[in-house]
Design a protein around this motif. Structure first.
Motif, PDB file in Angstrom:
ATOM      1  N   LEU A   1       0.872  -1.165   0.000  1.00 26.77           N
ATOM      2  CA  LEU A   1       0.000   0.000   0.000  1.00 26.77           C
ATOM      3  C   LEU A   1       0.911   1.217   0.000  1.00 26.77           C
ATOM      4  O   LEU A   1       2.014   1.161   0.536  1.00 26.77           O
ATOM      5  N   GLU A   2       0.443   2.310  -0.581  1.00 30.26           N
ATOM      6  CA  GLU A   2       1.282   3.498  -0.674  1.00 30.26           C
ATOM      7  C   GLU A   2       0.544   4.730  -0.172  1.00 30.26           C
ATOM      8  O   GLU A   2      -0.669   4.855  -0.361  1.00 30.26           O
ATOM      9  N   ALA A   3       1.305   5.622   0.456  1.00 30.42           N
ATOM     10  CA  ALA A   3       0.786   6.921   0.873  1.00 30.42           C
ATOM     11  C   ALA A   3       1.915   7.932   0.723  1.00 30.42           C
ATOM     12  O   ALA A   3       3.091   7.595   0.850  1.00 30.42           O
ATOM     13  N   SER A   4       1.540   9.177   0.458  1.00 32.72           N
ATOM     14  CA  SER A   4       2.554  10.213   0.267  1.00 32.72           C
ATOM     15  C   SER A   4       2.729  11.116   1.478  1.00 32.72           C
ATOM     16  O   SER A   4       3.631  11.942   1.498  1.00 32.72           O
ATOM     17  N   ASN A   5       1.861  10.947   2.496  1.00 32.12           N
ATOM     18  CA  ASN A   5       1.968  11.814   3.669  1.00 32.12           C
ATOM     19  C   ASN A   5       1.261  11.183   4.863  1.00 32.12           C
ATOM     20  O   ASN A   5       0.696  10.085   4.765  1.00 32.12           O
ATOM     21  N   TYR A   6       1.276  11.902   5.974  1.00 29.46           N
ATOM     22  CA  TYR A   6       0.683  11.439   7.231  1.00 29.46           C
ATOM     23  C   TYR A   6      -0.795  11.103   7.063  1.00 29.46           C
ATOM     24  O   TYR A   6      -1.242  10.027   7.455  1.00 29.46           O
ATOM     25  N   ASP A   7      -1.569  12.022   6.489  1.00 27.33           N
ATOM     26  CA  ASP A   7      -3.008  11.804   6.339  1.00 27.33           C
ATOM     27  C   ASP A   7      -3.309  10.582   5.479  1.00 27.33           C
ATOM     28  O   ASP A   7      -4.191   9.785   5.806  1.00 27.33           O
ATOM     29  N   GLY A   8      -2.584  10.435   4.388  1.00 29.05           N
ATOM     30  CA  GLY A   8      -2.766   9.275   3.526  1.00 29.05           C
ATOM     31  C   GLY A   8      -2.422   7.983   4.239  1.00 29.05           C
ATOM     32  O   GLY A   8      -3.107   6.967   4.090  1.00 29.05           O
ATOM     33  N   ALA A   9      -1.353   8.018   5.036  1.00 30.01           N
ATOM     34  CA  ALA A   9      -0.942   6.830   5.787  1.00 30.01           C
ATOM     35  C   ALA A   9      -1.995   6.448   6.816  1.00 30.01           C
ATOM     36  O   ALA A   9      -2.346   5.269   6.953  1.00 30.01           O
ATOM     37  N   MET A  10      -2.530   7.435   7.521  1.00 33.27           N
ATOM     38  CA  MET A  10      -3.553   7.155   8.531  1.00 33.27           C
ATOM     39  C   MET A  10      -4.805   6.567   7.873  1.00 33.27           C
ATOM     40  O   MET A  10      -5.415   5.648   8.412  1.00 33.27           O
ATOM     41  N   ALA A  11      -5.175   7.075   6.715  1.00 33.17           N
ATOM     42  CA  ALA A  11      -6.335   6.536   6.000  1.00 33.17           C
ATOM     43  C   ALA A  11      -6.083   5.084   5.595  1.00 33.17           C
ATOM     44  O   ALA A  11      -6.955   4.220   5.764  1.00 33.17           O
ATOM     45  N   MET A  12      -4.893   4.799   5.060  1.00 27.16           N
ATOM     46  CA  MET A  12      -4.557   3.434   4.644  1.00 27.16           C
ATOM     47  C   MET A  12      -4.588   2.481   5.832  1.00 27.16           C
ATOM     48  O   MET A  12      -5.100   1.363   5.730  1.00 27.16           O
ATOM     49  N   LEU A  13      -4.023   2.905   6.953  1.00 32.33           N
ATOM     50  CA  LEU A  13      -3.978   2.048   8.135  1.00 32.33           C
ATOM     51  C   LEU A  13      -5.378   1.789   8.691  1.00 32.33           C
ATOM     52  O   LEU A  13      -5.693   0.679   9.110  1.00 32.33           O
ATOM     53  N   THR A  14      -6.198   2.800   8.687  1.00 27.47           N
ATOM     54  CA  THR A  14      -7.564   2.663   9.194  1.00 27.47           C
ATOM     55  C   THR A  14      -8.384   1.726   8.321  1.00 27.47           C
ATOM     56  O   THR A  14      -9.175   0.928   8.816  1.00 27.47           O
ATOM     57  N   GLU A  15      -8.181   1.804   7.019  1.00 21.59           N
ATOM     58  CA  GLU A  15      -8.975   1.035   6.066  1.00 21.59           C
ATOM     59  C   GLU A  15      -8.414  -0.351   5.774  1.00 21.59           C
ATOM     60  O   GLU A  15      -9.082  -1.160   5.141  1.00 21.59           O
ATOM     61  N   ASN A  16      -7.191  -0.618   6.203  1.00 18.66           N
ATOM     62  CA  ASN A  16      -6.526  -1.880   5.867  1.00 18.66           C
ATOM     63  C   ASN A  16      -5.935  -2.527   7.115  1.00 18.66           C
ATOM     64  O   ASN A  16      -4.741  -2.369   7.394  1.00 18.66           O
ATOM     65  N   PRO A  17      -6.727  -3.286   7.846  1.00 17.41           N
ATOM     66  CA  PRO A  17      -6.229  -3.911   9.072  1.00 17.41           C
ATOM     67  C   PRO A  17      -5.149  -4.968   8.833  1.00 17.41           C
ATOM     68  O   PRO A  17      -4.524  -5.419   9.779  1.00 17.41           O
ATOM     69  N   SER A  18      -4.913  -5.323   7.580  1.00 23.41           N
ATOM     70  CA  SER A  18      -3.909  -6.348   7.277  1.00 23.41           C
ATOM     71  C   SER A  18      -2.486  -5.800   7.243  1.00 23.41           C
ATOM     72  O   SER A  18      -1.538  -6.568   7.075  1.00 23.41           O
ATOM     73  N   VAL A  19      -2.291  -4.492   7.399  1.00 20.90           N
ATOM     74  CA  VAL A  19      -0.940  -3.926   7.347  1.00 20.90           C
ATOM     75  C   VAL A  19      -0.111  -4.508   8.491  1.00 20.90           C
ATOM     76  O   VAL A  19      -0.476  -4.415   9.660  1.00 20.90           O
ATOM     77  N   ALA A  20       1.018  -5.109   8.127  1.00 12.79           N
ATOM     78  CA  ALA A  20       1.898  -5.736   9.113  1.00 12.79           C
ATOM     79  C   ALA A  20       3.128  -4.895   9.402  1.00 12.79           C
ATOM     80  O   ALA A  20       3.744  -5.023  10.460  1.00 12.79           O
ATOM     81  N   ALA A  21       3.511  -4.034   8.445  1.00 15.56           N
ATOM     82  CA  ALA A  21       4.706  -3.209   8.622  1.00 15.56           C
ATOM     83  C   ALA A  21       4.551  -1.913   7.847  1.00 15.56           C
ATOM     84  O   ALA A  21       3.805  -1.841   6.867  1.00 15.56           O
ATOM     85  N   MET A  22       5.292  -0.905   8.309  1.00 14.17           N
ATOM     86  CA  MET A  22       5.290   0.396   7.643  1.00 14.17           C
ATOM     87  C   MET A  22       6.731   0.804   7.387  1.00 14.17           C
ATOM     88  O   MET A  22       7.582   0.709   8.278  1.00 14.17           O
ATOM     89  N   PHE A  23       7.002   1.241   6.175  1.00 13.12           N
ATOM     90  CA  PHE A  23       8.303   1.779   5.791  1.00 13.12           C
ATOM     91  C   PHE A  23       8.068   3.240   5.457  1.00 13.12           C
ATOM     92  O   PHE A  23       7.392   3.563   4.486  1.00 13.12           O
ATOM     93  N   THR A  24       8.588   4.149   6.294  1.00 11.36           N
ATOM     94  CA  THR A  24       8.276   5.562   6.139  1.00 11.36           C
ATOM     95  C   THR A  24       9.514   6.439   6.091  1.00 11.36           C
ATOM     96  O   THR A  24      10.510   6.163   6.761  1.00 11.36           O
ATOM     97  N   ASP A  25       9.417   7.474   5.286  1.00 13.79           N
ATOM     98  CA  ASP A  25      10.429   8.514   5.246  1.00 13.79           C
ATOM     99  C   ASP A  25      10.266   9.376   6.483  1.00 13.79           C
ATOM    100  O   ASP A  25       9.146   9.614   6.934  1.00 13.79           O
ATOM    101  N   VAL A  26      11.362   9.861   7.043  1.00 10.36           N
ATOM    102  CA  VAL A  26      11.303  10.746   8.203  1.00 10.36           C
ATOM    103  C   VAL A  26      10.876  12.146   7.779  1.00 10.36           C
ATOM    104  O   VAL A  26      10.030  12.769   8.402  1.00 10.36           O
ATOM    105  N   ASP A  27      11.452  12.627   6.693  1.00 17.73           N
ATOM    106  CA  ASP A  27      11.238  14.009   6.266  1.00 17.73           C
ATOM    107  C   ASP A  27      10.220  14.069   5.141  1.00 17.73           C
ATOM    108  O   ASP A  27      10.569  13.962   3.970  1.00 17.73           O
ATOM    109  N   MET A  28       8.950  14.242   5.523  1.00 12.00           N
ATOM    110  CA  MET A  28       7.878  14.303   4.534  1.00 12.00           C
ATOM    111  C   MET A  28       7.255  15.688   4.539  1.00 12.00           C
ATOM    112  O   MET A  28       7.194  16.352   5.567  1.00 12.00           O
ATOM    113  N   LEU A  29       6.804  16.086   3.384  1.00 14.95           N
ATOM    114  CA  LEU A  29       6.100  17.352   3.262  1.00 14.95           C
ATOM    115  C   LEU A  29       4.707  17.079   2.737  1.00 14.95           C
ATOM    116  O   LEU A  29       4.523  16.179   1.931  1.00 14.95           O
ATOM    117  N   PRO A  30       3.722  17.807   3.061  1.00 17.43           N
ATOM    118  CA  PRO A  30       3.665  18.757   4.165  1.00 17.43           C
ATOM    119  C   PRO A  30       3.268  18.058   5.455  1.00 17.43           C
ATOM    120  O   PRO A  30       2.842  16.910   5.436  1.00 17.43           O
TER     121      PRO A  30
END
Length: 168
Positions: free
Chosen positions: A78-107
Motif C-alpha cells: 500500500l502506498e501513501a505520500s503523507n501522514y493523512d494518507g498513511a492514517m487513512a490506509m492504516l484505518t482502512e486496511n487492518p492487514s498492514v503488518a509493517a510500515m516503511f516511512t520517510d522521516v522528512d515528509m512534506l507537508p
C-alpha cells in the motif's frame, strides 16, 4: 494506492498494469486493476497470504521504486505520500503488518511523528524508517523499530522487513 509491474507468467504475455485504489461506502477499500483501459475487480482472496507493507514517502519516484521492489519480493504493498494518507490506509486496511516511512515528509507531520502514532494505535505493526537528511540509531528511535539511511539498497529493506516480521 498505485502499484506498477507486469501481468502474465511468460515474458511474451506480459503487459504493464497500474493498480488504482477506490473508496466505497459498502467496502472500506476496493482494489481495481486498470489494464489497457479495462477494469476488473480484484477479489480479496487473490491477495491473501502476502504480508502487507505500507510505504509512506512523499517523493513519488522513490515511493514507486521501493513499492515495485517489495511487490517483486512477494509483499502486498500500500502506498501513501503523507501522514493523512498513511492514517487513512492504516484505518482502512487492518492487514498492514509493517510500515516503511520517510522521516522528512512534506507537508505536515514527520515520519517520526507518524511512527509514534502508529505504535500507539497499532502496536503490532513493525516500523522501518528512512532519511537522507539525518541518521538515527535504532536505539535512539522513540519507538521500537529500525532505521536505514537514504539512498538505501532495496534488498536491505526487504531483508530488514522480513527479519522484523519474525520478531514478536
Amino acid at each position: 494506492m498505485h502499484g506498477y509491474g507486469w501481468l502474465g507468467d511468460r515474458s511474451a504475455d506480459r503487459m504493464p498494469y497500474r493498480r488504482v485504489e477506490q473508496h466505497s461506502s459498502q467496502h472500506a477499500v476496493n482494489e481495481e486493476w486498470a489494464i489497457l483501459g479495462l477494469q476488473r475487480k480484484l477479489a480479496p482472496s487473490m491477495i491473501t497470504g502476502k504480508t502487507t507493507i505500507l510505504v509512506v514517502e512523499d517523493e513519488a519516484l522513490v515511493r514507486m521504486a521501493i513499492a515495485i521492489s517489495l511487490e517483486e519480493a512477494g509483499f502486498a504493498v500500500l502506498e501513501a505520500s503523507n501522514y493523512d494518507g498513511a492514517m487513512a490506509m492504516l484505518t482502512e486496511n487492518p492487514s498492514v503488518a509493517a510500515m516503511f516511512t520517510d522521516v522528512d515528509m512534506l507537508p505536515g507531520y514527520s515520519g517520526i511523528e507518524l511512527a509514534k502514532v502508529v505504535r500507539r494505535l497499532w502496536p503490532p505493526i513493525k516500523i522501518l524508517v528512512t532519511s537522507g537528511h539525518r541518521h538515527i540509531h535504532d536505539k535512539d528511535l522513540p519507538f521500537a523499530g529500525r532505521f536505514v539511511d537514504k539512498p538505501y539498497d532495496a534488498a536491505w529493506v526487504i531483508t530488514s522487513l522480513r527479519e522484523m516480521m519474525l520478531t514478536t
